[in-house]
Scaffold this motif. Structure first.
Motif, PDB file in Angstrom:
ATOM      1  N   UNK A 117      13.350 -38.873 -35.313  1.00  0.00           N
ATOM      2  CA  UNK A 117      13.292 -37.889 -33.915  1.00  0.00           C
ATOM      3  C   UNK A 117      11.870 -38.579 -33.109  1.00  0.00           C
ATOM      4  N   UNK A 118      11.702 -38.538 -33.694  1.00  0.00           N
ATOM      5  CA  UNK A 118      10.206 -39.069 -32.826  1.00  0.00           C
ATOM      6  C   UNK A 118      10.787 -39.791 -32.411  1.00  0.00           C
ATOM      7  N   UNK A 119      10.723 -41.024 -33.180  1.00  0.00           N
ATOM      8  CA  UNK A 119      10.783 -42.528 -32.780  1.00  0.00           C
ATOM      9  C   UNK A 119      11.765 -42.837 -31.864  1.00  0.00           C
ATOM     10  N   UNK A 120      13.054 -42.179 -31.845  1.00  0.00           N
ATOM     11  CA  UNK A 120      14.048 -42.219 -30.860  1.00  0.00           C
ATOM     12  C   UNK A 120      13.552 -42.034 -29.429  1.00  0.00           C
ATOM     13  N   UNK A 121      12.915 -40.372 -29.366  1.00  0.00           N
ATOM     14  CA  UNK A 121      12.605 -40.111 -28.527  1.00  0.00           C
ATOM     15  C   UNK A 121      11.634 -40.503 -27.399  1.00  0.00           C
ATOM     16  N   UNK A 122      10.660 -41.035 -28.951  1.00  0.00           N
ATOM     17  CA  UNK A 122       9.864 -42.265 -27.764  1.00  0.00           C
ATOM     18  C   UNK A 122      10.156 -43.723 -27.242  1.00  0.00           C
ATOM     19  N   UNK A 123      11.042 -43.678 -27.712  1.00  0.00           N
ATOM     20  CA  UNK A 123      11.829 -45.219 -27.308  1.00  0.00           C
ATOM     21  C   UNK A 123      12.871 -45.115 -26.655  1.00  0.00           C
ATOM     22  N   UNK A 124      13.097 -44.129 -26.187  1.00  0.00           N
ATOM     23  CA  UNK A 124      14.426 -43.119 -24.927  1.00  0.00           C
ATOM     24  C   UNK A 124      13.432 -43.463 -24.066  1.00  0.00           C
ATOM     25  N   UNK A 125      11.797 -42.246 -23.721  1.00  0.00           N
ATOM     26  CA  UNK A 125      11.524 -42.794 -22.417  1.00  0.00           C
ATOM     27  C   UNK A 125      10.735 -43.677 -22.623  1.00  0.00           C
ATOM     28  N   UNK A 126      10.407 -44.392 -22.901  1.00  0.00           N
ATOM     29  CA  UNK A 126       9.903 -46.022 -23.209  1.00  0.00           C
ATOM     30  C   UNK A 126      10.857 -46.679 -21.892  1.00  0.00           C
ATOM     31  N   UNK A 127      12.587 -46.769 -23.077  1.00  0.00           N
ATOM     32  CA  UNK A 127      13.381 -47.334 -21.822  1.00  0.00           C
ATOM     33  C   UNK A 127      13.222 -46.946 -20.059  1.00  0.00           C
ATOM     34  N   UNK A 128      13.227 -45.736 -20.291  1.00  0.00           N
ATOM     35  CA  UNK A 128      13.548 -44.755 -18.980  1.00  0.00           C
ATOM     36  C   UNK A 128      12.387 -45.298 -18.088  1.00  0.00           C
ATOM     37  N   UNK A 129      11.182 -46.140 -18.112  1.00  0.00           N
ATOM     38  CA  UNK A 129       9.601 -46.239 -17.504  1.00  0.00           C
ATOM     39  C   UNK A 129       9.417 -44.948 -17.599  1.00  0.00           C
ATOM     40  N   UNK A 130       9.680 -43.759 -18.286  1.00  0.00           N
ATOM     41  CA  UNK A 130       8.835 -42.585 -18.147  1.00  0.00           C
ATOM     42  C   UNK A 130       7.864 -42.393 -19.237  1.00  0.00           C
TER      43      UNK A 130
END
Length: 118
Positions: A95-108
């Motif tokens: 969950x943490x890795x997925x969260x960080x990946x999704x946050x990085x993809x959005x530029x946030x």
């Protein structure tokens, strides 16, 4: 633009997949809060663990007597509960890795959201 997850692409059709799809569909990349995103990621982690457990169970030889609708439903419910308990009480990091990946993809940038399990 929302985030979508189509379980049929992976040959999956579970009530958890539908709930996860609903959670991800409701998220808007710009308007979702970090906690909502983390909750969706935790739901995905639980769903992923559930699918692993179901795959493991398929390797067990069962007699025809044990293979009926009621026992299958009970096994599914038990597997869902095992997955839920495993993801709540252990830190697998999915969950943490997925969260960080999704946050990085959005530029946030990744914020200090509570990534700890309950």
């Amino acid at each position: 633009m929302g985030i979508s997850f189509d379980p049929s692409l992976y040959g999956l059709s579970s009530s958890n997949a539908e709930a996860l799809s609903g959670s991800l569909s409701g998220l808007n990349k710009t308007e979702s809060t970090d906690d909502e995103l983390m909750d969706a990621c935790k739901q995905f982690e639980a769903y992923f663990v559930e699918q692993v457990l179901k795959g493991m169970e398929k390797t067990i030889n069962r007699s025809e007597e044990e293979d009926n609708d009621y026992s299958n439903m009970a096994k599914d419910m038990l597997t869902q509960e095992y997955a839920s308990v495993l993801t709540e009480n252990t830190d697998m990091g999915i969950a943490k890795l997925l969260y960080e990946s999704m946050k990085n993809q959005t530029g946030n940038p990744v914020s200090n959201v509570n990534t700890e399990t309950k």
